[in-house]
Design an enzyme around this catalytic site. Structure first.
Site, PDB file in Angstrom:
ATOM      1  N   SER A 145       0.832  -1.202   0.000  1.00 16.37           N
ATOM      2  CA  SER A 145       0.000   0.000   0.000  1.00 16.37           C
ATOM      3  C   SER A 145       0.872   1.260   0.000  1.00 16.37           C
ATOM      4  O   SER A 145       1.644   1.470  -0.934  1.00 16.37           O
ATOM      5  CB  SER A 145      -0.961  -0.041   1.192  1.00 16.37           C
ATOM      6  OG  SER A 145      -1.912   0.976   1.122  1.00 16.37           O
ATOM      7  N   ASP A 351       4.164  24.576  -1.082  1.00 22.40           N
ATOM      8  CA  ASP A 351       5.573  24.433  -1.478  1.00 22.40           C
ATOM      9  C   ASP A 351       6.106  23.047  -1.128  1.00 22.40           C
ATOM     10  O   ASP A 351       7.228  22.889  -0.679  1.00 22.40           O
ATOM     11  CB  ASP A 351       6.437  25.511  -0.819  1.00 22.40           C
ATOM     12  CG  ASP A 351       6.414  25.447   0.708  1.00 22.40           C
ATOM     13  OD1 ASP A 351       5.538  24.759   1.249  1.00 22.40           O
ATOM     14  OD2 ASP A 351       7.277  26.086   1.347  1.00 22.40           O
ATOM     15  N   HIS A 404      -7.299  -5.344  -1.165  1.00 20.82           N
ATOM     16  CA  HIS A 404      -6.097  -4.573  -0.884  1.00 20.82           C
ATOM     17  C   HIS A 404      -5.105  -5.313   0.013  1.00 20.82           C
ATOM     18  O   HIS A 404      -3.906  -5.047  -0.022  1.00 20.82           O
ATOM     19  CB  HIS A 404      -6.501  -3.244  -0.230  1.00 20.82           C
ATOM     20  CG  HIS A 404      -5.408  -2.254  -0.096  1.00 20.82           C
ATOM     21  ND1 HIS A 404      -4.849  -1.598  -1.175  1.00 20.82           N
ATOM     22  CD2 HIS A 404      -4.751  -1.788   1.004  1.00 20.82           C
ATOM     23  CE1 HIS A 404      -3.915  -0.773  -0.758  1.00 20.82           C
ATOM     24  NE2 HIS A 404      -3.823  -0.876   0.559  1.00 20.82           N
TER      25      HIS A 404
END
Length: 426
Positions: A145, A351, A404
């Site tokens: 993951s 940023d 998953h």
């Protein structure tokens, strides 16, 4: 600092490393990073290759070895020395908790601190640790993951440290914004909830009954937090795992007490599932892991939700939410409240350093094998396929056989196939 001992079938060495908080400022503040080395006693006197395990998350500590004789770990230990890394801020690695967050003098100071807990810093930790354990020898990685996201950052920043990489359900969109990620995520969550209601039709009425109770009166969890409908809906986070539908069904099975109120058992279980007491970084950094360049994440999950009216609280059926985190959580959940101001600042940040170097990945020479789960609720398969095409030398295996958590649910089958793929045997 090390400590060596034995567990059934495996020799164990615990390592503690001191690393800079900011790797660009090695003389500045430092933190500790913990890692647990495992090796088959029969191989202990030899030099098997290292396999670094990178756990999912963010905010997930490495698994504790309960059984070294089965599953992916048993397969790895046949040929490798395994290092289970508690990524910075998790487990025994100078953990970031509600208590530690309260010690910061301002939200800005905490936000600045948290900015050093993304994949770029974890990669730098791994390289420092590799040099201490392996010298100049590269090692292999298994990224589950979010561990796959870290793998792509590792390949971008320090490919010389890698001999081969295995990724399970964790190929990120290399230039996908948080908005793009959540725009793709909501329909997948809706599909998972629909499949859940198809499997357990009577739960549709039960979920609405629970929500109506929460609307009419106040119920408090054992830690004192009030349980609201929106917090109740977050238990849908489990629906992307192989046993998620069953776990949710049995949670709801005991929700209503004989007197018609919510049961103590149900309230206790919901608290454990939604308090984030042991992994606050999952909520705190979930959107920040998609921050790159000048585009703020700006509470993408909350904003994008408005485009999907089927997720309204008065919709029928009532839908659960998934791996999404919202501003209200940092006011209503005790374990997240100390992070509230800092998370607001992280959401505004414009940023962020880039995590993935596209030219480096296009020129990659490290063998990479990745499984993409076709129906993955957490990591979009289409974005993963785009990434697979952008990384030279990456071999992708697309399957809907597992959800998953396939690397654990499949026993040793997923890792064994990925190892064969990377070695050119499959």
């Amino acid at each position: 600092m090390t400590r060596t001992y034995r567990l059934p079938g495996v020799a164990v060495t615990d390592h503690v490393f001191t690393v800079p908080l900011d790797h660009a400022d090695p003389a500045g503040p430092s933190i500790q990073v913990f890692a647990r080395e495992l090796v088959d006693p029969a191989l202990a006197g030899r030099k098997p290759p290292w396999l670094l395990y990178l756990q999912g998350g963010p905010g997930g500590k490495s698994p504790r070895p309960l059984n070294a004789t089965s599953g992916w770990l048993a397969r790895a230990l046949k040929t490798h020395r395994v290092l289970l890394l508690d990524q910075r801020g998790t487990g025994r690695s100078t953990p970031v908790t509600a208590r530690s967050a309260e010690r910061f003098s301002s939200a800005q100071e905490l936000a600045d601190h948290l900015s050093f807990f993304r994949a770029d810093s974890i990669t730098a930790d791994a390289e420092l640790i590799r040099h201490q354990l392996c010298g100049d020898e590269p090692w292999e990685t298994l990224g589950q993951s979010y561990g796959g996201f870290i793998t792509l950052t590792y390949l971008s920043q320090a490919p010389q440290g890698l001999r081969a990489c295995y990724v399970t359900g964790g190929l990120p969109g290399l230039d996908a914004t948080a908005d793009a990620v959540y725009t793709a995520t909501y329909p997948r969550v809706s599909d998972k909830v629909a499949a859940y209601y198809d499997r357990y039709p009577s739960d549709r009425r039960l979920v609405r009954q629970i929500a109506d109770l929460l609307d009419r009166q106040s119920f408090h969890l054992p830690d004192g937090d009030q349980l609201t409908v929106r917090r109740f809906r977050t238990v849908g986070l489990m629906l992307g795992m192989g046993d998620g539908s069953e776990r949710l069904h049995w949670l709801l099975d005991e929700a209503i007490a004989p007197d018609g109120e919510l049961s103590a058992t149900f309230l206790y279980q919901v608290m454990n599932l939604t308090a984030f007491a042991d992994n606050p970084l999952l909520a705190v950094l979930q959107e920040s892991i998609f921050g790159q360049g000048k585009t703020p994440t700006d509470w993408a999950a909350a904003r994008i939700m408005a485009a999907f009216p089927e997720f309204d609280e008065d919709a029928d059926p009532l839908l659960f939410t998934g791996e999404m985190f919202y501003p209200w959580m940092f006011g209503e959940i005790a374990g997240l409240r100390p992070f509230a101001g800092a998370v607001e600042l992280l959401a505004e940040r414009s940023d962020w350093p880039r995590l993935y170097d596209l030219p480096n990945l296009a020129a990659n020479r490290v063998p990479v094998a990745a499984v993409i789960y076709h129906d993955d609720m957490y990591v979009d398969a289409d974005l993963s396929m785009q990434t697979a095409r952008s990384v030279s030398g990456l071999r992708a295996w697309v399957t809907n056989e597992w959800e998953h958590d396939g690397v654990t649910a499949s026993g040793d089958r997923v890792l064994a196939r990925l190892m064969d793929m990377a070695a050119g045997r499959s």
